[in-house]
Design a protein around this motif. Sequence first.
Motif, PDB file in Angstrom:
ATOM      1  N   LYS A  77       0.830  -1.209   0.000  1.00  0.00           N
ATOM      2  CA  LYS A  77       0.000   0.000   0.000  1.00  0.00           C
ATOM      3  C   LYS A  77       0.861   1.254   0.000  1.00  0.00           C
ATOM      4  CE  LYS A  77      -1.637   2.146   3.445  1.00  0.00           C
ATOM      5  NZ  LYS A  77      -2.228   2.584   4.684  1.00  0.00           N
ATOM      6  N   GLY A  78       1.876   1.282   0.839  1.00  0.00           N
ATOM      7  CA  GLY A  78       2.730   2.464   0.923  1.00  0.00           C
ATOM      8  C   GLY A  78       3.427   2.772  -0.389  1.00  0.00           C
ATOM      9  N   GLY A  79       3.986   1.753  -1.017  1.00  0.00           N
ATOM     10  CA  GLY A  79       4.651   1.953  -2.305  1.00  0.00           C
ATOM     11  C   GLY A  79       3.678   2.381  -3.382  1.00  0.00           C
ATOM     12  N   ALA A  80       2.514   1.735  -3.411  1.00  0.00           N
ATOM     13  CA  ALA A  80       1.504   2.074  -4.422  1.00  0.00           C
ATOM     14  C   ALA A  80       1.047   3.518  -4.269  1.00  0.00           C
ATOM     15  CB  ALA A  80       0.317   1.125  -4.307  1.00  0.00           C
ATOM     16  N   ALA A  81       0.843   3.952  -3.041  1.00  0.00           N
ATOM     17  CA  ALA A  81       0.425   5.336  -2.804  1.00  0.00           C
ATOM     18  C   ALA A  81       1.518   6.314  -3.231  1.00  0.00           C
ATOM     19  CB  ALA A  81       0.068   5.531  -1.333  1.00  0.00           C
ATOM     20  N   LEU A 102      -7.171  -1.137  -2.724  1.00  0.00           N
ATOM     21  CA  LEU A 102      -7.421  -2.540  -2.392  1.00  0.00           C
ATOM     22  C   LEU A 102      -6.578  -2.980  -1.191  1.00  0.00           C
ATOM     23  CD1 LEU A 102      -8.864  -5.190  -2.908  1.00  0.00           C
ATOM     24  CD2 LEU A 102      -7.194  -5.680  -4.720  1.00  0.00           C
ATOM     25  N   THR A 103      -5.310  -2.601  -1.176  1.00  0.00           N
ATOM     26  CA  THR A 103      -4.472  -2.999  -0.037  1.00  0.00           C
ATOM     27  C   THR A 103      -4.897  -2.282   1.239  1.00  0.00           C
ATOM     28  OG1 THR A 103      -2.750  -1.458  -0.778  1.00  0.00           O
ATOM     29  CG2 THR A 103      -2.440  -3.786  -1.313  1.00  0.00           C
ATOM     30  N   HIS A 104      -5.418  -1.079   1.112  1.00  0.00           N
ATOM     31  CA  HIS A 104      -5.933  -0.365   2.293  1.00  0.00           C
ATOM     32  C   HIS A 104      -7.098  -1.145   2.905  1.00  0.00           C
ATOM     33  CE1 HIS A 104      -7.248   2.810   4.962  1.00  0.00           C
ATOM     34  NE2 HIS A 104      -8.439   2.754   4.404  1.00  0.00           N
TER      35      HIS A 104
END
Length: 151
Positions: free
Chosen positions: A57-61, A71-73
């Motif tokens: 999630k962090g990388g995607a954001a 989705l990961t959130h």
Amino acid sequence: MADTATDGFDLTQFYQIFFEEAGENLEQMEQLLLNLDLDTVDDETLNAIFRCAHSIKGGAATFGFEDVAELTHQMESLLDKLRRHELAPTAAMVDVLLESSDALKGLLARHQGLANDAPETASLVARIRALASGQRPDACHEAGRLGRVVG
């Protein structure tokens, strides 16, 4: 596609590292989920699964991959309730997390230019939200089919 420049700094040079790390995290998360014994789930395993989702999630954001981050959130929200013992893990939860992992692979492949179509994630998000709110698995299936939380 994501906005590749942030304040004049080009993030595209880091994409490959993110995709590799996300793939490793997904692989680890899947193995942990597949090996999960619902009768004897330990906190260490739940925390490890949560960390995998959190890293993705962090990388995607950071890179602006909002579909992956969303989705990961949602996965994180469910996993957080599990690791805090607010919910007991069920087979339906493991199933939706594994399905989400597959969907994430598809989303990441699209962002890498390896696939044209993104997997549909609205029903997954609805099912995760329903499970995280404590709904029964059959109600969660109905929520996913309808693409919204019922209740």
